[in-house]
Design a protein around this motif. Sequence first.
Motif: not given
Length: 431
Positions: A386-403
Motif C-alpha cells: 500500500d506504499g507504507n513502510w515498516p517502522q519500529y523494527v528491532n528484530s530479524i531472522a533469516i530462514d534457510y531459503d534466505g528470506k
Amino acid sequence: MSENPQTLLAKTFNSGFAQAHDSYNALSLASNGNIYYILSSDKLDVAGQMYEFDPKTNQILHLADLNDICGETNKKHIPQGKSHVSFYEYQQKLYFSTHIGYYQLIDGMDRLPIHAPDGYSLYSGGHILSYNLLSGEFEDLALLPEGEGCVSMVMDIQRGHIFGITWPSGKLFYLDVKSRKLQLFPAVSGNGEAGTPGEDFRSLCRSLLVNPHTGICYFSTSEGHIYQINPDSWQVELMEQVHLRLDYFGQYHPQYPGNMGYNWRQIVWYEPEQVAYGVHGNSGYLFKFDPAHQRIELVNRITSIPSKKSGMFDQFSYGYLGFQLGPDGETLYYLTGGPIFIDGKRLEGEKQIAKGAAKGLEYLHLITYHLPSQHYQDHGPIFYEDGNWPQYVNSIAIDYDGKVYALARVTRNKQIICDLIQINSSFNSPL
C-alpha cells in the motif's frame, strides 16, 4: 561498496493479536526451519503472545500466552508483557525470557511501576523459560528476583549456561539449565535505567556475547567498558586493555537517557575468525571484537547509503537491533534506517528524547555485509504493497531459503499494531 537503487517489498502476516505492541528481538529461526516469535503487549490486562511460523506453508500457529506459561493467568499481576531476547536452541529446546511491557512514563522515561493499579499487584519479575520443539511443552526454569524483567540474555548452547541483565537496575545473572541454579552478580552500570538522570542512570547493554570455545560471556556498558563473566571463577571482570570509547562512535554522556552511549547495540560470534562482529547503534559502525587479544577494530559504516551521504544518525534513538548472521554463517544482515527527503530537504525529527524510541520518521533499509569479501550492499528501502513502510523494527531472522523476517508496525483495521513481516529479498546471494 555496491549502490543499488531498487526497493524491496514486504509481505505482512496476520497473527490474530489485535493488541500487539512494538517488539524487540523475540524472533529467531530454529533448526526445524520454523520461525518463532513473540508479540508484545503494553496493556495492563493482556500478556505477550508466542507464535510459530512455517515458511513452507506460511501458516502461523499460536503457541502460548506468556502469563499462562509463567503460571500467572489468574494472579492479577502486571503481566508478562513481552520478551526482549532472542530464542536460543539447546538440546531441542528453545530458551528465552520474559519482560514487563506495562510501564510508568515519568519525565519521558519508561519506568518500572512502583504502585500497582487498583485490582492488580506489582510485576512479579521476568521468567526464564524453555519450549520443547518435539513435545510442544513449556518449562518455567527461574524467576528473576525483586520484580525485575529481563532486558538482555544470551545462552552458551554448548554448555547450557544462560547469562542476562535485569531491567531496570541492571543486575547480572547466570543460570545453569541443568541444575536450575540462578546466581546473581552485582550491577556494574550504576543503577541502570532505574537511576537518576545526571547521576547514576546508565543505559543497559541489549546484547551479550558468548565465546563458544571458552564459555566466557561478554557485555558492554554505556561508559564503553567491556566486562567478561568467566565460567571458571564466575567473577565479573573488567577487560583492562580494550574499550568502546571511540571518537568515530560519537560523544556521549552516559549518565543521561535517550541513547545507548558507548554500548554496542548488537553483537554476534563469527567462528571462522574466532572473533565477534558488532554494530554501534547510534553511529552504525561495524566493528570487530577480538576477546583473546583484547582488541577492537573498526570495519565499515553499515548504515544505508542515504544515511552515509547525509551523515546523520538513524532516527531510532538507540539504533536498531535487527543485526544477525545469515544461515551461510558469513553474511551479516542488518535492518537500519534511511532518511526521508521531501522536496530535496531531509525530514528531521526530535533532537533528543529520554528513552529508546523513534525521534522521527525514516525508511527501513536492508543491508548485507559479506565478511570474507568485505562486500557491503544496500538492497534499498522496504515498502508494503500500500506504499507504507515498516517502522519500529528491532528484530530479524533469516530462514534457510534466505528470506528475511522482522516484527514491524502494520496498519490493520485502521489500527497500528506489530506483526510478522517477510521481506522479499529477491537476491539469491549478497554478492
